[in-house]
Write an enzyme that holds these catalytic residues in place. Structure first.
Site, PDB file in Angstrom:
ATOM      1  N   ASP A 250       0.821  -1.206   0.000  1.00  0.00           N
ATOM      2  CA  ASP A 250       0.000   0.000   0.000  1.00  0.00           C
ATOM      3  C   ASP A 250       0.859   1.262   0.000  1.00  0.00           C
ATOM      4  OD1 ASP A 250      -2.409   1.722   0.528  1.00  0.00           O
ATOM      5  OD2 ASP A 250      -3.301  -0.220   0.946  1.00  0.00           O
TER       6      ASP A 250
ATOM      7  N   HIS B 178      -4.123   6.085   2.933  1.00  0.00           N
ATOM      8  CA  HIS B 178      -4.733   4.855   2.423  1.00  0.00           C
ATOM      9  C   HIS B 178      -4.156   3.607   3.087  1.00  0.00           C
ATOM     10  CE1 HIS B 178      -5.685   1.755  -0.669  1.00  0.00           C
ATOM     11  NE2 HIS B 178      -6.725   2.518  -0.954  1.00  0.00           N
TER      12      HIS B 178
ATOM     13  N   SER C  12     -11.058  -0.844  -1.808  1.00  0.00           N
ATOM     14  CA  SER C  12      -9.848  -0.832  -0.984  1.00  0.00           C
ATOM     15  C   SER C  12     -10.161  -1.125   0.465  1.00  0.00           C
ATOM     16  CB  SER C  12      -9.161   0.538  -1.068  1.00  0.00           C
ATOM     17  OG  SER C  12      -8.444   0.674  -2.254  1.00  0.00           O
TER      18      SER C  12
END
Length: 765
Positions: A151, A222, A545
């Site tokens: 990520d 994220h 996600s």
């Protein structure tokens, strides 16, 4: 990748009890909030709906001399009315009024409201994970399972990476905590056991480029969000600006986290992704969570497909996101036969604002305005000339110390919100039915609520005809139990998979909309107006996600409970036990379809992941690396293209077949033939623990006749295998219709049901 708050929010009929706590004493006039259950069949025909009836019941309790107390000086008042999760209402009453209420026709029961702690992210509870039984205790909460997250990096100081309760590192762990810019190796611990970063691909493609954060530290949020979703530790008193208050935790709270940063502000390259996954496998991770994908890329050029094949060989399950390009068919990425492909769904949690009209009527709307704003007894404005809320010029001519009522928009409510924000109104009420884009992505930068058209009619009528109409709005309310959850998120990408349509993808669905998890504290997570940006240690964002790490967390728990299972076995258990029904026991709806009709397996796979049932699936569909090679050999790939995936000549193409031993079925047609027949061969392994007999139960897709042979499978012992064939006879109708059904193997004693979706779909260009 996920979508961050910044789009206005969701209207939901909030039909659960929202807690208002009042101090009680022994006085019969002291007021408290009570939840009241009513028999709706007793509603007199004179009332338009249940809300009017409940309002009338409460109003009838008013005495000529209102009760007074040190805490409350008002008449009985309706807080909520319920019609789905319950039939009844909540109201602020004195004990004397409660006793009077008990004599009303239709009264069933009443009890005092009480304070509860919401266990955020809440999604573990939504997935029925609990401390008493099932997958959490069986897996020891994922203890010592290592999850590698590919990520944007990690914010190691987040409380979600505290290592309270974590034991020493697993001896098999070979990774490291790589030092870098603003990231010391000492920042890792027994929870965050590794962190590495990979940006050579970026540098190679952009000579001389300056990497602004040359370390594993997250600059986007994220990676922090996904990794804390999969395995974050317990954090008490977490919230998002007062919403979703409770204890934050990951799906596998005792698992270990290793971060592999492959995405930087300066770019994202396949070479870096491949390097990160390569290192994760070498370091000894048990599960990989990767919330990204490559569109329009053949398997043999897809770094995720290539690296995940190697992971699969070592027993490492790779959980991947389906993409956010929905609701178009054929938009899915990561349709890789040997990975778990995860779609996104909604959650049974909503965020509410309570609008109280000057008439006393209370209306529940949806909001995520990030402050406890004071919007109290302001004038309520409505006029056909300006309540379209599409002209800043018109609204700017109105007094700003008022609440504007915006009628139902012909386009997006987001446009109305932008116009009202520019006009500086102190409050707003937006009338709208369910707008998936608005309601699933979140964000509301002005003190406003979104209400239904039904409630909107009452508000507009009051604003037009009331004497000096006023209203108040209360924010920061969280409600659980929203009905018709989960639903397929409008944005989640749909199958068939462009990279290989012959395998049904996605596999399963997991929570993806407005998921609460850790965030980086130095970037905005919400805003007020057009220029006031707010930060938070936790955020609620949406996307596949967010669904992917939920599934990875379940896979980590299954790995802890069944260390002997292959990656295919874990995936099979998750697929065949997934739930195709929502919390009203109706088929899961697709929010990307007109009228929110039932979702097909091309949108949700087999359904919502059910962790506790996956612990004991009864039968599994296993697959070996050679089985996947046989599939590759049937795909007209060259020997070198296959070798780029398998990395070894030890595999051969002596038995090529597209008939992979997969826990689902899909057949494709091009509308040129009038009918066709396709036969699938499957082998199942009994993992139920003893001898067992299963019988086939078939629901055939529209236009098909399905036959299964044999239709009874008898197993003499655990781990015994039996094979069967499933044949689809289909007559095309010349249309682009997708039809679906299911095969369910039902154990005679009822202990296990093993469900596989069946889909008939046209080819997608």
């Amino acid at each position: 990748m996920g979508s961050v708050n910044g789009v206005p929010q969701l209207f939901l009929f909030v039909l659960s009890w929202l807690l208002l706590v009042f101090h009680a004493n022994s006085s019969s006039d002291e007021r408290s909030t009570y939840i009241v259950h009513m028999d709706k069949s007793h509603m007199p025909k004179a009332f338009f709906n249940h809300h009017h009836w409940y309002s009338s019941v409460v109003r009838s309790l008013k005495s000529k001399k209102p009760a007074k107390s040190n805490h409350h000086r008002f008449s009985p008042s309706l807080v909520y009315s319920y019609d789905n999760a319950a039939h009844g209402f909540s109201a602020v009453l004195s004990k004397r009024e409660l006793e009077t209420l008990k004599k009303s026709p239709g009264f069933i029961s009443a009890y005092a409201d009480k304070t509860v702690t919401l266990d955020t992210t809440h999604t573990p509870e939504f997935l029925s994970l609990n401390t008493a039984n099932g997958l959490w205790p069986a897996s020891k909460y994922g203890e010592d399972v290592i999850v590698g997250v590919i990520d944007t990096g990690v914010w190691p100081e987040s409380d979600s990476y505290n290592d309270d309760g974590m034991g020493p590192l697993p001896t098999r762990w070979k990774g490291e905590c790589q030092a870098g810019q603003e990231f010391n190796s000492s920042l890792c611990n027994s929870k965050l056991i590794g962190a590495r970063y990979f940006n050579k691909g970026i540098i190679a493609a952009n000579p001389g480029i300056n990497i602004s954060m040359n370390s594993a530290r997250d600059t986007m949020g994220h990676g922090t969000h996904t990794s804390s979703t999969v395995a974050g530790n317990y954090v008490d008193d977490a919230s998002f600006f007062g919403y979703a208050k409770g204890t934050a935790k990951g799906v596998a709270p005792r698992a270990r986290v290793a971060m592999y940063k492959v995405i930087f502000d300066e770019g994202r390259y396949a070479s870096d992704v491949l390097a990160g996954m390569d290192q994760a496998i070498a370091d000894g991770v048990d599960v990989i969570s990767i919330s990204m994908g490559f569109d329009e890329t053949p398997l043999y050029e897809d770094p995720i497909a290539i690296a995940s094949f190697a992971a699969m060989e070592k027993g490492v399950l790779v959980s991947s996101s389906a993409g956010n390009a929905g609701p178009a068919l054929g938009s899915l990425h990561n349709g890789i036969p040997w990975v778990l492909t995860v779609a996104a769904g909604t959650i049974d949690r909503s965020f509410a604002g309570i609008t109280t009209l000057g008439s006393g009527e209370t209306i529940i709307g949806w909001t995520m305005f990030p402050a406890n704003a004071l919007v109290e007894r302001l004038p309520l404005l409505y006029n056909e000339s300006y309540s379209a809320c599409n002209s800043t010029k018109l609204l700017s001519q109105l007094p700003t110390d008022a609440i504007i009522v915006c009628k139902e928009a012909t386009g997006s409510v987001s446009n109305q919100i932008s116009v009202v924000s520019a006009s500086k109104m102190q409050g707003a009420i937006f009338v709208s039915e369910y707008d998936p884009e608005l309601f699933e992505l979140g964000g509301l930068s002005i003190p406003g609520v979104v209400i239904s058209t039904h409630d909107g009619a009452a508000v507009i009528n009051y604003a037009r005809n009331g004497v000096e109409p006023v209203a108040s709005i209360k924010f920061q309310q969280t409600v659980l139990g929203t009905e018709h959850a989960p639903a397929v998120a409008f944005y989640t990408s749909r199958g068939p998979s462009p990279s290989y349509p012959g395998i049904l993808k996605p596999d399963i669905m997991a929570p993806g909309s407005l998921v609460f998890a850790a965030w980086i504290p130095n970037t905005a997570t919400a805003q007020i107006g057009s220029n006031l940006l707010l930060t938070s240690d936790y955020n609620m964002i949406s996307g596949t996600s967010m669904a992917c790490p939920h599934a990875a967390g379940v896979a980590a728990l299954l790995r802890g409970a069944h260390p002997e299972w292959s990656a295919a076995a874990i995936r099979s258990a998750m697929v065949t036990t997934a739930n195709p029904l929502d919390n009203t026991n109706n088929p899961i709806r697709d929010n990307g379809l007109i009228n929110f009709t039932s979702a097909s397996p091309l949108a949700m796979g087999a359904g919502q992941v059910d962790p506790n049932r996956a612990l004991d699936p009864g039968l599994i569909y296993d697959a070996t690396p050679q089985d996947y090679v046989n599939l590759l050999c049937s795909m007209n790939f060259t020997q070198n293209q296959i070798l780029s995936i398998t990395r070894s000549n030890r595999y051969n193409c002596s038995t090529p077949t597209s008939d992979l031993n997969y826990p689902s079925f899909i057949t494709l047609h091009d509308n040129t033939s009038t009918k066709f027949v396709q036969t699938f061969h499957r082998t199942v392994t009994n993992v139920g623990g003893s001898a067992a007999t299963y019988k086939a139960k078939i629901t055939a897709p529209l236009g098909t006749v399905i036959s299964v042979s044999p239709d009874t499978l008898v197993f003499g012992k655990q781990y015994e295998q039996q094979s069967y064939t499933l044949t689809i006879n289909y007559k095309t109708n010349g249309g682009e219709i997708i039809s679906f059904g299911e095969l369910v193997w039902v154990e005679e004693n009822g202990n296990h049901t093993v469900r596989s979706p069946i889909t008939v779909s046209p080819f997608m260009s």
